[in-house]
Scaffold this motif. Structure first.
Motif, PDB file in Angstrom:
ATOM      1  N   PRO A 193     -40.889 -33.857 -42.101  1.00 19.60           N
ATOM      2  CA  PRO A 193     -40.030 -34.999 -41.794  1.00 19.60           C
ATOM      3  C   PRO A 193     -39.043 -35.049 -40.741  1.00 19.60           C
ATOM      4  CG  PRO A 193     -39.866 -34.824 -44.027  1.00 19.60           C
ATOM      5  CD  PRO A 193     -40.509 -33.631 -43.607  1.00 19.60           C
ATOM      6  N   THR A 194     -38.671 -33.895 -40.358  1.00 20.07           N
ATOM      7  CA  THR A 194     -37.785 -33.571 -39.310  1.00 20.07           C
ATOM      8  C   THR A 194     -38.742 -33.758 -38.032  1.00 20.07           C
ATOM      9  OG1 THR A 194     -36.168 -32.457 -40.628  1.00 20.07           O
ATOM     10  CG2 THR A 194     -36.119 -32.097 -38.166  1.00 20.07           C
ATOM     11  N   ASN A 195     -39.760 -33.251 -38.102  1.00 21.37           N
ATOM     12  CA  ASN A 195     -40.785 -32.964 -36.897  1.00 21.37           C
ATOM     13  C   ASN A 195     -41.278 -34.443 -36.594  1.00 21.37           C
ATOM     14  OD1 ASN A 195     -40.733 -30.213 -36.540  1.00 21.37           O
ATOM     15  ND2 ASN A 195     -42.717 -29.989 -37.717  1.00 21.37           N
ATOM     16  N   ARG A 196     -41.576 -35.255 -37.442  1.00 23.35           N
ATOM     17  CA  ARG A 196     -41.852 -36.777 -37.332  1.00 23.35           C
ATOM     18  C   ARG A 196     -40.515 -37.632 -36.445  1.00 23.35           C
ATOM     19  NH1 ARG A 196     -44.549 -36.294 -41.901  1.00 23.35           N
ATOM     20  NH2 ARG A 196     -43.059 -36.994 -43.261  1.00 23.35           N
ATOM     21  N   ALA A 197     -39.594 -37.127 -36.973  1.00 17.80           N
ATOM     22  CA  ALA A 197     -38.206 -37.973 -36.735  1.00 17.80           C
ATOM     23  C   ALA A 197     -37.844 -37.577 -35.281  1.00 17.80           C
ATOM     24  CB  ALA A 197     -36.993 -37.778 -37.411  1.00 17.80           C
ATOM     25  N   LEU A 198     -38.238 -36.174 -34.954  1.00 19.83           N
ATOM     26  CA  LEU A 198     -37.835 -35.712 -33.458  1.00 19.83           C
ATOM     27  C   LEU A 198     -38.878 -35.825 -32.571  1.00 19.83           C
ATOM     28  CD1 LEU A 198     -35.961 -32.473 -34.439  1.00 19.83           C
ATOM     29  CD2 LEU A 198     -34.975 -34.619 -33.676  1.00 19.83           C
ATOM     30  N   GLY A 199     -40.132 -36.513 -32.962  1.00 16.76           N
ATOM     31  CA  GLY A 199     -41.319 -36.807 -32.138  1.00 16.76           C
ATOM     32  C   GLY A 199     -42.197 -35.590 -31.988  1.00 16.76           C
ATOM     33  N   PHE A 200     -42.216 -34.585 -32.789  1.00 19.03           N
ATOM     34  CA  PHE A 200     -43.232 -33.433 -32.713  1.00 19.03           C
ATOM     35  C   PHE A 200     -44.386 -33.491 -33.684  1.00 19.03           C
ATOM     36  CE2 PHE A 200     -38.924 -31.193 -31.806  1.00 19.03           C
ATOM     37  CZ  PHE A 200     -39.404 -30.861 -30.802  1.00 19.03           C
ATOM     38  N   ASP A 201     -44.588 -34.609 -33.708  1.00 19.43           N
ATOM     39  CA  ASP A 201     -45.821 -34.984 -34.586  1.00 19.43           C
ATOM     40  C   ASP A 201     -47.040 -34.510 -34.086  1.00 19.43           C
ATOM     41  OD1 ASP A 201     -45.564 -36.234 -36.912  1.00 19.43           O
ATOM     42  OD2 ASP A 201     -45.766 -38.028 -36.307  1.00 19.43           O
ATOM     43  N   ARG A 238     -31.449 -37.780 -32.607  1.00 21.62           N
ATOM     44  CA  ARG A 238     -32.688 -37.236 -32.604  1.00 21.62           C
ATOM     45  C   ARG A 238     -33.101 -36.693 -31.156  1.00 21.62           C
ATOM     46  NH1 ARG A 238     -35.852 -41.778 -36.271  1.00 21.62           N
ATOM     47  NH2 ARG A 238     -34.662 -41.809 -37.918  1.00 21.62           N
ATOM     48  N   ARG A 239     -32.449 -36.046 -30.566  1.00 19.06           N
ATOM     49  CA  ARG A 239     -32.452 -35.350 -29.519  1.00 19.06           C
ATOM     50  C   ARG A 239     -33.367 -34.118 -29.580  1.00 19.06           C
ATOM     51  NH1 ARG A 239     -31.426 -39.667 -27.396  1.00 19.06           N
ATOM     52  NH2 ARG A 239     -29.118 -39.946 -26.658  1.00 19.06           N
ATOM     53  N   ALA A 240     -34.538 -34.160 -29.436  1.00 17.71           N
ATOM     54  CA  ALA A 240     -35.759 -32.923 -29.572  1.00 17.71           C
ATOM     55  C   ALA A 240     -35.196 -31.721 -29.080  1.00 17.71           C
ATOM     56  CB  ALA A 240     -36.938 -33.234 -29.408  1.00 17.71           C
ATOM     57  N   GLY A 241     -34.739 -31.673 -28.037  1.00 18.72           N
ATOM     58  CA  GLY A 241     -34.179 -30.540 -27.389  1.00 18.72           C
ATOM     59  C   GLY A 241     -33.226 -29.778 -27.852  1.00 18.72           C
ATOM     60  N   ALA A 269     -21.951 -29.859 -31.390  1.00 19.06           N
ATOM     61  CA  ALA A 269     -22.700 -30.203 -30.322  1.00 19.06           C
ATOM     62  C   ALA A 269     -24.149 -30.645 -30.707  1.00 19.06           C
ATOM     63  CB  ALA A 269     -22.566 -29.931 -28.903  1.00 19.06           C
ATOM     64  N   LEU A 270     -24.739 -29.356 -31.154  1.00 21.76           N
ATOM     65  CA  LEU A 270     -26.267 -29.450 -31.590  1.00 21.76           C
ATOM     66  C   LEU A 270     -26.363 -30.344 -32.777  1.00 21.76           C
ATOM     67  CD1 LEU A 270     -26.887 -25.606 -31.150  1.00 21.76           C
ATOM     68  CD2 LEU A 270     -27.745 -27.704 -29.711  1.00 21.76           C
ATOM     69  N   GLY A 271     -25.484 -30.210 -33.768  1.00 25.03           N
ATOM     70  CA  GLY A 271     -25.496 -31.357 -35.030  1.00 25.03           C
ATOM     71  C   GLY A 271     -25.485 -32.739 -34.462  1.00 25.03           C
ATOM     72  N   SER A 272     -24.745 -33.181 -33.540  1.00 22.87           N
ATOM     73  CA  SER A 272     -24.440 -34.399 -32.956  1.00 22.87           C
ATOM     74  C   SER A 272     -25.622 -35.095 -32.234  1.00 22.87           C
ATOM     75  CB  SER A 272     -23.322 -34.607 -32.106  1.00 22.87           C
ATOM     76  OG  SER A 272     -22.349 -34.361 -32.700  1.00 22.87           O
ATOM     77  N   ALA A 302     -30.248 -24.901 -31.912  1.00 22.49           N
ATOM     78  CA  ALA A 302     -29.978 -24.856 -33.513  1.00 22.49           C
ATOM     79  C   ALA A 302     -30.707 -23.838 -34.157  1.00 22.49           C
ATOM     80  CB  ALA A 302     -29.900 -26.287 -33.958  1.00 22.49           C
ATOM     81  N   ILE A 303     -31.900 -23.702 -34.015  1.00 24.95           N
ATOM     82  CA  ILE A 303     -32.761 -22.526 -34.772  1.00 24.95           C
ATOM     83  C   ILE A 303     -32.264 -21.200 -34.604  1.00 24.95           C
ATOM     84  CG2 ILE A 303     -35.162 -21.764 -35.218  1.00 24.95           C
ATOM     85  CD1 ILE A 303     -35.993 -24.609 -35.030  1.00 24.95           C
ATOM     86  N   VAL A 304     -31.955 -21.109 -33.184  1.00 27.25           N
ATOM     87  CA  VAL A 304     -31.722 -19.621 -32.716  1.00 27.25           C
ATOM     88  C   VAL A 304     -30.259 -19.448 -33.326  1.00 27.25           C
ATOM     89  CG1 VAL A 304     -31.109 -18.462 -30.558  1.00 27.25           C
ATOM     90  CG2 VAL A 304     -32.876 -19.730 -30.566  1.00 27.25           C
ATOM     91  N   LEU A 305     -29.414 -20.300 -33.156  1.00 22.43           N
ATOM     92  CA  LEU A 305     -28.129 -19.757 -33.824  1.00 22.43           C
ATOM     93  C   LEU A 305     -28.078 -19.665 -35.390  1.00 22.43           C
ATOM     94  CD1 LEU A 305     -25.762 -22.581 -31.964  1.00 22.43           C
ATOM     95  CD2 LEU A 305     -25.892 -19.970 -31.659  1.00 22.43           C
TER      96      LEU A 305
END
Length: 129
Positions: free
Chosen positions: A121-129, A72-75, A64-67, A80-83
């Motif tokens: 790149p992941t930060n930008r894609a998820l809107g964490f710029d 691009r669901r930032a939440g 589910a987290l991968g999906s 995912a990092i915790v797991l």
């Protein structure tokens, strides 16, 4: 409704692939545990069923987290990092128990996915710029 035409950056794409691969691996472990629950003589059936349920839940959560990250669901990044960071103590105790051939790659896999999830790149894609 907006359509995001930007392609998913490679670090995020690889993080999603690795999360899904982990999900499949944990799903195989869960399938083995179900087989063992059904065929082995249980000393503590409740514990066996709880461990099996935990493995199934973990596999579902990783998928589910991968999906969610693929969409691009930032939440989904923080859980995912915790797991993934949970693989570090698992790997450590596997090394302590004589399974270094499995524990070291698991710990490194967790660190790799965390690195992919916090990359620019992941930060930008998820809107964490």
């Amino acid at each position: 409704m907006t359509i995001d035409s930007d392609p998913v950056p490679p670090p995020l794409r690889w993080a999603v692939r690795l999360l899904r691969a982990e999900s499949v691996g944990l799903g195989l472990v869960a399938a083995f545990l179900v087989y063992e629950d059904l065929t082995a003589t249980a000393v503590d059936l409740l514990s066996a069923l709880l461990i099996t349920a935990f493995a199934i839940g973990g596999a579902v959560a990783l998928w589910a987290l991968g999906s969610a990250l693929a969409r691009r669901r930032a939440g989904a990044r923080a859980p995912a990092i915790v797991l993934e960071l949970m693989l570090l103590p698992v790997g450590y105790y596997m090394v302590q128990g004589g399974l270094g051939w499995l524990g070291v790659p698991l710990a490194l896999l967790g660190l790799l996915v965390v690195g992919l999830l916090v990359s620019s790149p992941t930060n930008r894609a998820l809107g964490f710029d």
